[in-house]
Design a protein around this motif. Structure first.
Motif, PDB file in Angstrom:
ATOM      1  N   PRO A  43       0.857  -1.373  -0.095  1.00 35.96           N
ATOM      2  CA  PRO A  43      -0.083  -0.067  -0.142  1.00 35.96           C
ATOM      3  C   PRO A  43       0.914   1.251   0.177  1.00 35.96           C
ATOM      4  O   PRO A  43       1.884   1.225   0.670  1.00 35.96           O
ATOM      5  N   ARG A  44       0.410   2.328  -0.625  1.00 41.59           N
ATOM      6  CA  ARG A  44       1.013   3.523  -0.486  1.00 41.59           C
ATOM      7  C   ARG A  44       0.287   4.335   0.561  1.00 41.59           C
ATOM      8  O   ARG A  44      -0.910   4.054   0.876  1.00 41.59           O
ATOM      9  N   ALA A  45       1.220   5.299   0.898  1.00 39.82           N
ATOM     10  CA  ALA A  45       0.657   6.327   2.066  1.00 39.82           C
ATOM     11  C   ALA A  45      -0.823   6.966   1.546  1.00 39.82           C
ATOM     12  O   ALA A  45      -0.915   7.210   0.323  1.00 39.82           O
ATOM     13  N   GLY A  46      -1.731   6.702   2.338  1.00 37.83           N
ATOM     14  CA  GLY A  46      -3.114   7.087   2.051  1.00 37.83           C
ATOM     15  C   GLY A  46      -4.084   6.100   1.325  1.00 37.83           C
ATOM     16  O   GLY A  46      -5.101   6.231   1.401  1.00 37.83           O
ATOM     17  N   GLU A  47      -3.510   4.946   0.979  1.00 33.24           N
ATOM     18  CA  GLU A  47      -4.410   4.124   0.462  1.00 33.24           C
ATOM     19  C   GLU A  47      -5.009   3.111   1.720  1.00 33.24           C
ATOM     20  O   GLU A  47      -4.331   2.751   2.562  1.00 33.24           O
ATOM     21  N   HIS A  48      -6.270   2.779   1.209  1.00 35.40           N
ATOM     22  CA  HIS A  48      -6.998   1.943   2.396  1.00 35.40           C
ATOM     23  C   HIS A  48      -7.161   0.555   1.812  1.00 35.40           C
ATOM     24  O   HIS A  48      -7.845   0.313   0.657  1.00 35.40           O
ATOM     25  N   GLU A  49      -7.267  -0.535   2.714  1.00 32.08           N
ATOM     26  CA  GLU A  49      -7.536  -1.675   2.098  1.00 32.08           C
ATOM     27  C   GLU A  49      -8.919  -1.691   2.145  1.00 32.08           C
ATOM     28  O   GLU A  49      -9.774  -1.458   2.703  1.00 32.08           O
ATOM     29  N   GLY A  50      -9.432  -2.545   0.809  1.00 32.97           N
ATOM     30  CA  GLY A  50     -10.840  -2.649   0.505  1.00 32.97           C
ATOM     31  C   GLY A  50     -11.454  -1.383  -0.209  1.00 32.97           C
ATOM     32  O   GLY A  50     -12.382  -1.442  -0.492  1.00 32.97           O
ATOM     33  N   VAL A  51     -10.821  -0.433   0.087  1.00 27.12           N
ATOM     34  CA  VAL A  51     -11.319   0.821  -0.692  1.00 27.12           C
ATOM     35  C   VAL A  51     -10.459   1.104  -2.002  1.00 27.12           C
ATOM     36  O   VAL A  51     -10.910   1.209  -3.139  1.00 27.12           O
ATOM     37  N   LEU A 134       5.062  10.967 -11.773  1.00 31.80           N
ATOM     38  CA  LEU A 134       5.875   9.993 -10.903  1.00 31.80           C
ATOM     39  C   LEU A 134       6.539  10.382  -9.995  1.00 31.80           C
ATOM     40  O   LEU A 134       6.796   9.769  -8.945  1.00 31.80           O
ATOM     41  N   ARG A 135       7.532  11.301 -10.450  1.00 32.34           N
ATOM     42  CA  ARG A 135       8.514  11.750  -9.486  1.00 32.34           C
ATOM     43  C   ARG A 135       7.990  12.646  -8.385  1.00 32.34           C
ATOM     44  O   ARG A 135       8.217  12.556  -7.300  1.00 32.34           O
ATOM     45  N   LYS A 136       6.676  13.320  -8.697  1.00 33.73           N
ATOM     46  CA  LYS A 136       6.300  14.126  -7.890  1.00 33.73           C
ATOM     47  C   LYS A 136       5.398  13.026  -6.600  1.00 33.73           C
ATOM     48  O   LYS A 136       5.556  13.585  -5.622  1.00 33.73           O
ATOM     49  N   ARG A 137       5.023  12.244  -7.026  1.00 39.66           N
ATOM     50  CA  ARG A 137       4.558  11.044  -6.411  1.00 39.66           C
ATOM     51  C   ARG A 137       5.333  10.964  -4.967  1.00 39.66           C
ATOM     52  O   ARG A 137       5.031  10.468  -4.132  1.00 39.66           O
ATOM     53  N   GLY A 138       6.637  10.503  -5.589  1.00 43.45           N
ATOM     54  CA  GLY A 138       7.571  10.231  -4.508  1.00 43.45           C
ATOM     55  C   GLY A 138       7.641   8.961  -3.921  1.00 43.45           C
ATOM     56  O   GLY A 138       8.110   8.813  -2.873  1.00 43.45           O
ATOM     57  N   THR A 139       6.860   7.976  -4.614  1.00 36.76           N
ATOM     58  CA  THR A 139       6.527   6.631  -3.975  1.00 36.76           C
ATOM     59  C   THR A 139       7.432   5.519  -4.630  1.00 36.76           C
ATOM     60  O   THR A 139       7.597   4.467  -3.975  1.00 36.76           O
ATOM     61  N   ASP A 140       7.985   5.776  -5.610  1.00 40.31           N
ATOM     62  CA  ASP A 140       8.835   4.733  -6.326  1.00 40.31           C
ATOM     63  C   ASP A 140      10.348   4.948  -6.447  1.00 40.31           C
ATOM     64  O   ASP A 140      10.698   6.284  -6.560  1.00 40.31           O
ATOM     65  N   LYS A 144      12.070   1.718 -10.511  1.00 36.68           N
ATOM     66  CA  LYS A 144      10.635   1.674 -10.538  1.00 36.68           C
ATOM     67  C   LYS A 144      10.155   2.717 -11.430  1.00 36.68           C
ATOM     68  O   LYS A 144       9.173   2.424 -12.495  1.00 36.68           O
ATOM     69  N   ILE A 145      10.460   4.201 -11.225  1.00 35.09           N
ATOM     70  CA  ILE A 145       9.976   5.072 -12.159  1.00 35.09           C
ATOM     71  C   ILE A 145      10.507   4.581 -13.707  1.00 35.09           C
ATOM     72  O   ILE A 145       9.447   4.763 -14.506  1.00 35.09           O
ATOM     73  N   GLN A 146      11.709   4.279 -13.804  1.00 37.93           N
ATOM     74  CA  GLN A 146      12.090   3.903 -15.324  1.00 37.93           C
ATOM     75  C   GLN A 146      11.224   2.649 -15.866  1.00 37.93           C
ATOM     76  O   GLN A 146      10.945   2.772 -17.187  1.00 37.93           O
ATOM     77  N   GLN A 147      11.046   1.569 -14.960  1.00 36.30           N
ATOM     78  CA  GLN A 147      10.076   0.498 -15.490  1.00 36.30           C
ATOM     79  C   GLN A 147       8.986   1.033 -15.713  1.00 36.30           C
ATOM     80  O   GLN A 147       8.082   0.604 -16.776  1.00 36.30           O
TER      81      GLN A 147
END
Ligand code: 5GP
Length: 202
Positions: A43-51, A134-140, A144-147
């Motif tokens: 999960p990424r920050a702010g993501e919820h299980e089942g949602v 993708l860079r702004k999101r800062g999660t990868d 992974k960004i290149q992929q």
């Protein structure tokens, strides 16, 4: 609900801003239900299980494949993603439309099973925006960004198989376009024929 539900498939490369657009499409529209996918991604920050997703491990995912519990599935940047079948069938049978946020391989699997599915591809007007987002999101990680960028280029090649292309430079405008597509699809003669049957020439 007196009209049958639609399958609305929204694809587009990671970084195209689909999630924001989709949540705006669904605001105030009780006739459309989001298909929550299963994934082995963390999960990424702010993501919820089942949602946002059902976050499960690889073993669980593979058992869902083996038991035929998925309508479609794919591997995307080292993780599994798939659509649980049961909720989709239940929602369609109740007359709801179901909206899928899935990548191109999954979209093609859905179209094969449901030729009437509406396929919408979302992209920014400028490809370089994808990398910026993708860079702004800062999660990868950089790898992974290149992929994800490489996968995005492959996905662009599949866009010609879609029924509609929505440009997302402004999420409100993109959501407006998707709502217009859904409305137009509902109004197609083939879907409204039943309203003609009561009229006779006598
Ligand atoms: P993300 O990791 O950014 O949430 O998603 C990566 C990609 O997987 C996105 O293009 C998203 O649309 C796609 N995806 C999410 N759920 C599913 C699914 O159930 N099936 C398929 N085929 N793709 C999915």
């Amino acid at each position: 609900m007196n009209e049958s539900g639609k399958l609305i498939v929204v694809s587009g490369p990671s970084g195209a801003g689909k999630s924001t657009v989709i949540s705006r499409v669904m605001e105030n529209d009780k006739s459309v239900v989001f298909s929550v996918s299963a994934t082995t991604r963390a999960p990424r920050a702010g993501e919820h299980e089942g949602v946002d997703y059902f976050f499960i491990d690889k073993k669980h995912f593979e058992s869902m494949i083996d038991n035929g519990e998925l309508l479609e599935h794919t591997q995307y940047v080292d993780n599994y993603y798939g659509t649980p079948k049961l909720p989709v069938l239940e929602n369609l049978s109740k007359g709801f439309s179901v909206l899928f946020d899935i990548e191109v391989q999954g979209a093609m699997q859905i179209k094969k099973q449901y030729p009437e599915a509406i396929l919408i591809f979302v992209i920014p007007s400028d490809f370089s925006e994808i990398e910026k987002r993708l860079r702004k999101r800062g999660t990868d990680s950089e790898e992974k960004i290149q992929q994800r960028i490489k996968t995005a280029k492959i996905e662009y090649l599949m866009a010609l198989n879609y029924d509609y292309i929505v440009i997302n430079d402004d999420p409100d405008l993109a959501a407006f376009e998707i709502k217009a597509i859904i409305t137009a699809e509902k109004c197609k003669t083939v879907n409204r024929k039943k309203y003609l049957t009561e009229v006779s020439l006598s």
